[in-house]
Design a protein around this motif. Structure first.
Motif, PDB file in Angstrom:
ATOM      1  N   UNK A   8       0.827  -0.827  -0.214  1.00 14.41           N
ATOM      2  CA  UNK A   8      -0.113   0.303  -0.194  1.00 14.41           C
ATOM      3  C   UNK A   8       1.050   1.430  -0.142  1.00 14.41           C
ATOM      4  N   UNK A   9       1.789   1.306   0.696  1.00 11.79           N
ATOM      5  CA  UNK A   9       3.143   2.400   0.181  1.00 11.79           C
ATOM      6  C   UNK A   9       3.503   2.477  -0.443  1.00 11.79           C
ATOM      7  N   UNK A  10       4.209   1.954  -1.795  1.00 13.23           N
ATOM      8  CA  UNK A  10       4.518   1.685  -2.536  1.00 13.23           C
ATOM      9  C   UNK A  10       5.561   1.303  -2.885  1.00 13.23           C
ATOM     10  N   UNK A  11       5.978   0.817  -1.982  1.00 13.27           N
ATOM     11  CA  UNK A  11       7.728   0.255  -1.479  1.00 13.27           C
ATOM     12  C   UNK A  11       8.252  -0.377  -3.021  1.00 13.27           C
ATOM     13  N   UNK A  12       7.059  -1.448  -3.024  1.00 10.16           N
ATOM     14  CA  UNK A  12       7.601  -1.827  -4.716  1.00 10.16           C
ATOM     15  C   UNK A  12       7.375  -1.521  -6.081  1.00 10.16           C
ATOM     16  N   UNK A  13       6.337  -0.489  -5.978  1.00  9.63           N
ATOM     17  CA  UNK A  13       6.347   0.593  -6.837  1.00  9.63           C
ATOM     18  C   UNK A  13       4.674  -0.271  -7.243  1.00  9.63           C
ATOM     19  N   UNK A  14       4.362   0.129  -8.847  1.00  7.72           N
ATOM     20  CA  UNK A  14       3.144  -0.321  -8.772  1.00  7.72           C
ATOM     21  C   UNK A  14       3.282  -1.679  -8.867  1.00  7.72           C
ATOM     22  N   UNK A  42       6.262   3.469  10.538  1.00  2.04           N
ATOM     23  CA  UNK A  42       5.793   4.428  11.774  1.00  2.04           C
ATOM     24  C   UNK A  42       4.492   4.962  11.915  1.00  2.04           C
ATOM     25  N   UNK A  43       3.582   4.782  12.587  1.00  3.93           N
ATOM     26  CA  UNK A  43       2.893   5.305  13.009  1.00  3.93           C
ATOM     27  C   UNK A  43       2.017   6.280  11.886  1.00  3.93           C
ATOM     28  N   UNK A  44       2.708   7.524  11.828  1.00  2.00           N
ATOM     29  CA  UNK A  44       2.013   8.150  10.930  1.00  2.00           C
ATOM     30  C   UNK A  44       1.900   7.913   8.923  1.00  2.00           C
ATOM     31  N   UNK A  45       3.034   6.419   8.899  1.00  2.00           N
ATOM     32  CA  UNK A  45       3.296   6.492   7.896  1.00  2.00           C
ATOM     33  C   UNK A  45       2.125   4.771   6.537  1.00  2.00           C
ATOM     34  N   UNK A  46       1.668   4.605   8.012  1.00  2.00           N
ATOM     35  CA  UNK A  46       0.081   3.445   8.080  1.00  2.00           C
ATOM     36  C   UNK A  46      -0.145   3.869   7.712  1.00  2.00           C
TER      37      UNK A  46
END
Length: 428
Positions: free
Chosen positions: A183-189, A343-347
């Protein structure tokens, strides 16, 4: 009990029933620290006993006050386990025991129910529980058909109930971490998701046998079309296994629903599709048990496959890949992502570390738990639609908003199922 009498009493109960102190149902956050939630277990076989243990070891806020099962030996075993759990929490209430779940729903001392029956009973019991003013924890897969699932959502909302589905992987580190990375885009689309699990449902061809005296077999079959007893469907209490009713049509949905309710669910969560689902289902031919391709409207493909690391999920993105199962989490090419602190703010997703406490907390503050009824419905719908595609062996177009097939009348007939006798899941 006469049906009309039950409905009348249920309506009164839904209007007047109080769960714990009135401030809680009044949406007031003032919940006494020592408040307990009185829970009844409906279905006390293998999974019912496991859940009783989870509520004993992972929470301290429940008292088991009632239990129901159509097998008296399994019920008696459960009562012994529940009595010990109550004692460990400082309670010694006499547990009410019955084979008729509606007798439990009539009781004013029951705040909430845990449903661990075979799958074919989930919808009827859960909807009746909502009507009776009880909050619900229902094992996965939540529903056996799309129509049942939507009715369960509607009943939950109509009677303002808190409903947690047993998709408990959402409350564990590996799956939460994987889905947060997606969801955070760490492995791209994300382009493709592979879900590894067993095959679709099959017809029940077990031979007929005489049911043991301790089992009310007619009540076990309940709303499903009647067939005779076989111990693979309801094994004796001394055979401590997960029963194989889950493999057979009219009682379960095969591994597609049994493990799909876990692994397809993680695909849905990572893709943030909890209010939707695939719009195209393309099955393999020749009665293949794997190979179904499901396509979302955004073009992401969800495949039903066999994975080398067992039951699990593989997310494939433009910049990497994630493999996840209950005992496996691997991120590629950046292996450090697997243990990276988010981090909580990045969830991006609902954070929960205790599926059972989460339900109890939601009951107290009247909020939605992590696997709310709509989540459970969307996941079980995906599973049930997958079974339909495997059965028909043709491509299906699905409208996830209207929840209907497009231009396929025969497939549409498989979105519900007939109920036997007095049972009616649409009566809410």
């Amino acid at each position: 009990m006469e049906r009309r009498k039950f409905i009348k009493q249920s309506a009164a109960s839904a209007a007047a029933f109080t769960i714990i102190p009135g401030a809680v149902l009044g949406r007031n956050s003032a919940t006494p620290a020592n408040s307990k939630i009185n829970v009844a277990f409906i279905g006390t076989g293998k999974q019912g006993c496991i859940l009783q243990n989870f509520f004993k070891t992972r929470t301290s806020e429940t008292i088991t006050v009632a239990a129901c099962d159509v097998d008296s030996q399994k019920l008696n075993k459960f009562i012994g386990i529940a009595n010990e759990a109550n004692k460990e929490h400082g309670n010694s209430v006499k547990i009410f025991a019955t084979k008729h779940y509606r007798e439990i729903l009539e009781r004013s001392d029951v705040d909430a129910v845990v449903i661990a029956t075979p799958d074919h009973w989930h919808a009827q019991v859960a909807i009746d529980a909502c009507k009776a003013g009880k909050d619900v924890y229902c094992e996965k897969p939540m529903a056996s058909t799309v129509a049942e699932g939507r009715a369960m959502v509607n009943a939950t909302r109509k009677y303002d109930r808190v409903f947690q589905t047993g998709n408990m992987q959402r409350s564990s580190f590996n799956f939460r971490q994987a889905c947060e990375l997606v969801a955070g885009g760490y492995i791209g689309e994300i382009k493709e998701v592979n879900a590894g699990l067993g095959g679709p449902v099959v017809a029940c061809d077990l031979p007929s046998m005489e049911a043991p005296a301790n089992l009310d077999w007619n009540l076990w079959v309940g709303p499903s079309p009647y067939r005779a007893f076989h111990p693979e469907l309801s094994p004796p209490v001394e055979r401590d296994i997960y029963p194989n009713w889950r493999n057979y049509r009219n009682f379960g949905g095969g591994m597609i629903t049994d493990w799909g309710a876990h692994m397809f669910d993680i695909g849905q969560w990572g893709l943030q599709m909890d209010n939707s689902g695939p719009s195209v289902y393309i099955p393999p031919k020749d009665r293949a048990t794997h190979g179904l391709k499901m396509i979302y409207e955004n073009g992401v493909v969800l495949n039903h496959v066999k994975l080398p690391f067992g039951n699990g999920v593989e997310f494939i993105g433009t910049e990497g890949k994630i493999e996840v199962s209950r005992g496996h989490l691997k991120t590629m090419p950046n292996e450090k992502l697997a243990k990276m602190e988010i981090k909580p703010e990045d969830r991006k997703l609902y954070f929960c570390e205790n599926h059972y406490q989460n339900w109890l907390d939601a009951i107290k503050d009247r909020s939605k738990p992590i696997s709310d009824v709509e989540v459970g419905h969307r996941t079980s719908s995906l599973c049930n639609l997958a079974n339909i595609a495997y059965e028909l062996e043709r491509s299906l177009q699905w409208d996830p908003e209207k929840e209907e097939f497009i231009g396929d009348a025969s497939a549409s007939m498989m979105l519900s199922r007939p109920y036997r006798g007095e049972w009616d899941f649409m009566d809410y």
